[in-house]
Motif scaffolding. Structure first.
Motif, mmCIF file in Angstrom:
data_model
loop_
_atom_site.group_PDB
_atom_site.id
_atom_site.type_symbol
_atom_site.label_atom_id
_atom_site.label_comp_id
_atom_site.label_asym_id
_atom_site.label_seq_id
_atom_site.Cartn_x
_atom_site.Cartn_y
_atom_site.Cartn_z
ATOM 1 N N ARG A 65 0.857 -1.191 0.000
ATOM 2 C CA ARG A 65 0.000 0.000 0.000
ATOM 3 C C ARG A 65 0.889 1.235 0.000
ATOM 4 O O ARG A 65 1.749 1.395 0.881
ATOM 5 N N THR A 67 1.354 5.045 0.662
ATOM 6 C CA THR A 67 0.687 5.990 1.552
ATOM 7 C C THR A 67 1.488 7.283 1.639
ATOM 8 O O THR A 67 2.522 7.455 1.008
ATOM 9 N N THR A 96 -3.585 4.905 -0.470
ATOM 10 C CA THR A 96 -4.503 5.671 0.367
ATOM 11 C C THR A 96 -4.333 7.134 -0.010
ATOM 12 O O THR A 96 -3.216 7.652 -0.028
ATOM 13 N N ASN A 118 -8.008 3.428 -1.453
ATOM 14 C CA ASN A 118 -8.688 3.888 -0.251
ATOM 15 C C ASN A 118 -8.755 5.410 -0.315
ATOM 16 O O ASN A 118 -7.719 6.062 -0.485
ATOM 17 N N SER A 120 -10.229 8.961 1.571
ATOM 18 C CA SER A 120 -10.738 9.504 2.831
ATOM 19 C C SER A 120 -11.935 10.406 2.574
ATOM 20 O O SER A 120 -11.837 11.382 1.835
ATOM 21 N N ASN A 159 -12.551 5.676 3.616
ATOM 22 C CA ASN A 159 -12.223 5.769 5.042
ATOM 23 C C ASN A 159 -12.903 6.964 5.678
ATOM 24 O O ASN A 159 -12.844 8.077 5.144
#
Length: 326
Positions: A65, A67, A96, A118, A120, A159
């Protein structure tokens, strides 16, 4: 080669790799005052990223992942995706993101090899989203999610950090939103970090109340895969989307830990709430150092603790979530 295993027989198939700690949002639970540079940092180069991912892949890591911070702030982010995707043994590449570049880049990242996203979204109310994130960009982020689905991502994880008095009463709105969309909505309990003690005291709310509500409404908990994250995932026959709950204060949360972290400056972190980390960067200058890199990671992993110490109010050395990629 033997897989990565710690002293508690936990095996590690999942690497969270931060590529920058810079972020352009000012979320109340992470960087409320915005990003504050800490000297002149040099983030891992594409070649260093290739070497560290190759080392982990040689020990059985399947999923990486990417990030931050906000990873898409790196101009070479698409090249990073391509580099990780070309690594033998890596079959899942996720990122993310706060979603602000997703609308314009989703198709490009998908073509480069990204397999999962992912995003937010802490509130579906534009004003509250602005209050939590410091940015009035909910419409752009939602357009980005639609662009990602159109670009061929089979689903998108969203998220939302639970915040008492802000978004903890929006479950019905979130459930209505995902009813007809292939979205896994993940509610994340607010976690205590070094710079967020007062916010934690004021805003923390347990995800257990959501879990209870879901079970009462007929949602069923799903089994967890070897390289899945820490969420407890629930599905319902009447919803195309699903719900994930990340509850770090729940009993035995750490028992199924399967992920390690490498920061944007090349430190191995055995736990999000651990200590200063183990330096790897001196072994990322040449491909010939891979054996030494693997050995250092294996030795370090033997020192991984059985659990975090959040219940005692000890968040370790993590100042905020952006510092090592959440």
């Amino acid at each position: 080669m033997l897989p990565l295993e710690d002293g508690f027989s936990r095996r590690f198939y999942y690497l969270r790799l931060s590529v920058t700690d810079v972020c352009n949002f000012r979320c109340t639970y992470c960087l409320p005052d915005g990003y504050r540079p800490d000297g002149r940092k040099s983030f891992l180069s594409v070649d260093e990223i290739r070497r560290v991912v190759s080392g982990f892949a040689a020990m059985g890591t399947r999923k990486v992942r990417l990030t931050g911070g906000e990873p898409s702030l790196r101009r070479d982010f698409t090249e990073i995706i391509e580099t990780v995707a070309a690594t033998p043994g890596i079959d899942k590449i996720a990122m993310t993101t706060n979603g602000y570049r997703l609308k314009e880049r989703a198709a490009e990242w998908r073509a480069a090899g990204l397999t999962a996203l992912n995003v937010s979204v802490d509130s579906l109310d534009p004003r509250q989203f602005h209050q939590i994130t410091g940015e009035n960009k909910l419409a752009e982020v939602m357009d980005g999610i639609e662009a990602a689905l159109h670009a061929g991502f089979p689903s998108v994880k969203v998220n939302a950090v639970l915040l008492r008095g802000l978004n903890d009463g929006q479950l019905a709105e979130f459930l209505a939103w995902i009813r007809d969309k292939p979205i896994e909505l993940r509610f994340i309990e607010l976690m205590q970090t070094g710079e967020m003690d007062s916010l934690f005291r004021d805003r923390h709310v347990s995800g257990e109340q959501i879990k209870t509500h879901l079970l009462e409404q007929g949602w069923l908990q799903q089994l967890r895969g070897l390289d899945d994250g820490p969420a407890q995932v629930f599905q319902h026959s009447g919803s195309r989307g699903s719900i994930g709950l990340i509850m770090p204060y729940s009993k035995d949360f750490c028992a199924g830990c399967n992920r390690l972290r490498v920061s944007s400056v090349g430190k191995l972190h055995l736990c999000l709430f651990g200590e200063n980390g183990v330096e790897l960067r001196d072994l990322l200058h040449a491909d010939l150092q891979q054996d030494a890199l693997i050995q250092r990671i294996r030795v370090a992993l033997l020192g991984k603790a059985a659990t975090h110490h959040l219940h005692e109010g000890n968040a370790g050395m993590t100042p905020h979530l952006a510092s090592i990629g959440g």
